[in-house]
Write an enzyme that holds these catalytic residues in place. Structure first.
Site, PDB file in Angstrom:
ATOM      1  N   ASP A  12       0.852  -1.208   0.000  1.00  0.00           N
ATOM      2  CA  ASP A  12       0.000   0.000   0.000  1.00  0.00           C
ATOM      3  C   ASP A  12       0.880   1.247   0.000  1.00  0.00           C
ATOM      4  OD1 ASP A  12       0.247  -1.253   2.957  1.00  0.00           O
ATOM      5  OD2 ASP A  12       0.491   0.907   3.036  1.00  0.00           O
TER       6      ASP A  12
ATOM      7  N   ASP B 195       0.679   3.601   2.286  1.00  0.00           N
ATOM      8  CA  ASP B 195       0.518   4.129   3.645  1.00  0.00           C
ATOM      9  C   ASP B 195      -0.637   5.138   3.683  1.00  0.00           C
ATOM     10  OD1 ASP B 195       1.288   4.004   6.352  1.00  0.00           O
ATOM     11  OD2 ASP B 195       2.358   5.884   6.180  1.00  0.00           O
TER      12      ASP B 195
HETATM   13  N1  LIG Z   1       1.247   1.325   5.744  1.00  0.00           N
HETATM   14  C1  LIG Z   1       1.712   0.472   6.647  1.00  0.00           C
HETATM   15  N2  LIG Z   1       2.128   0.918   7.857  1.00  0.00           N
HETATM   16  C2  LIG Z   1       2.614   0.052   8.767  1.00  0.00           C
HETATM   17  N3  LIG Z   1       2.719  -1.270   8.561  1.00  0.00           N
HETATM   18  C3  LIG Z   1       2.317  -1.752   7.389  1.00  0.00           C
HETATM   19  N4  LIG Z   1       2.317  -2.997   6.899  1.00  0.00           N
HETATM   20  C4  LIG Z   1       1.814  -2.948   5.645  1.00  0.00           C
HETATM   21  N5  LIG Z   1       1.495  -1.679   5.295  1.00  0.00           N
HETATM   22  C5  LIG Z   1       1.798  -0.910   6.372  1.00  0.00           C
END
Ligand SMILES: Nc1ncnc2[nH]cnc12
Ligand SMILES: CSC[C@H]1O[C@H](OP(=O)(O)O)[C@H](O)[C@@H]1O
Length: 257
Positions: free
Chosen positions: A204, A206
């Site tokens: 992703d 974040d």
């Molecule tokens: N955006 C994110 N922040 C923290 N841990 C994660 N693990 C996967 N995506 C994450």
């Protein structure tokens, strides 16, 4: 005795058909799950699902010390940590693989060391990842045609919550990827003279991008990309030399006071 240990992250619950399952008790309690022993490409490997068999341990409650101790006790010299991470940069895209080369620790209250006194150790962390394994994983991922980043700085947050936009903006200034589990897994492996490599799958963007991350998205993207981790391990693990020439164990010579 397996010399390679794999710690599977979110969405990674098995990387081979286990031949044996071992219940290990350690001075730090039980690992996240009984350790599975099996083979990858003819190489004996031990496997622990970091969050437990049914994802029952959140990142701040993972028994990191027990996991690393259990692998060490079984003869493991090299640890491969598989993680799902958010991206802090446009060019690190969901589905990409990152062979992490640095980290920044933003965790707050974990068991970071095996040496709480009277034995005191200060382990060198300048170059915390095994250069031998990093090279093998990067080259093999490229050969397999995967979109892979040779380097990346992983900022490890305490979790279990995701970041605020302000935090994410700050992390973007000096890291490439973000997760909740690299620390203290890597610290502890190093304190026992083990090699550690991190294969991170980006799931992703974040929360700095338009759509803030959620846990469902992480698990969905990890599921879709799991085959990459499996193929990478299948091809790369047999290429890891049995004899270590990386120097990772050298830290043991200088860390005790
Ligand atoms: N955006 C994110 N922040 C923290 N841990 C994660 N693990 C996967 N995506 C994450
Ligand atoms: C399931 S969302 C957040 C969760 O995913 C990552 O886990 P892992 O590193 O074990 O793959 C992240 O660090 C969080 O623990």
């Amino acid at each position: 005795m397996p010399k390679i240990g794999i710690i599977g992250g979110s969405g990674v619950y098995g990387v081979f058909e286990p031949k044996e399952t071992v219940k290990v008790h350690t001075p730090y309690g039980r690992p996240s799950a009984p350790v599975e022993i099996g083979e990858i490409g003819g190489v004996e490997v031990a496997f622990i699902p970091r969050h437990g068999k049914h994802h029952e341990f959140p990142p701040h409650e993972v028994p990191y010390r027990a996991n690393i101790w259990a692998l060490k006790e079984l003869g493991v010299e090299r640890v491969i940590g598989i993680t799902a991470v958010g991206s802090l940069r446009e060019e690190y895209k969901p589905g990409d693989i990152v062979i992490t080369d640095q980290f920044i620790d933003f965790t707050k209250k974990r068991d970071y060391t095996f040496y709480n006194g009277p034995r005191v150790a200060h382990v060198s962390m300048a170059d915390p990842f095994c250069p031998e394994m990093r090279r093998i994983f990067y080259e093999t991922a490229k050969e397999l045609g995967f979109s892979v980043h040779e380097k990346g700085t992983y900022v490890c947050i305490e979790g279990p919550r995701f970041s605020t936009r302000a935090e994410s903006f700050m992390f973007r200034q000096y890291a490439h990827i973000i997760g909740m589990t690299l620390v203290p897994e890597i610290n502890l492996a190093r304190e026992l003279g083990m090699c550690y490599a991190n294969i991170a799958t980006v799931t992703d963007y974040d929360v700095w991008a338009d759509k803030p991350v959620d846990a469902q998205e992480v698990l969905k993207v990890m599921k879709e990309n799991n085959y990459k981790v499996q193929e990478l391990l299948k091809k790369a693990v047999p290429r890891i030399p049995e004899e270590r020439k990386c120097g990772c164990a050298e830290v043991l010579k200088t860390m005790f006071v």
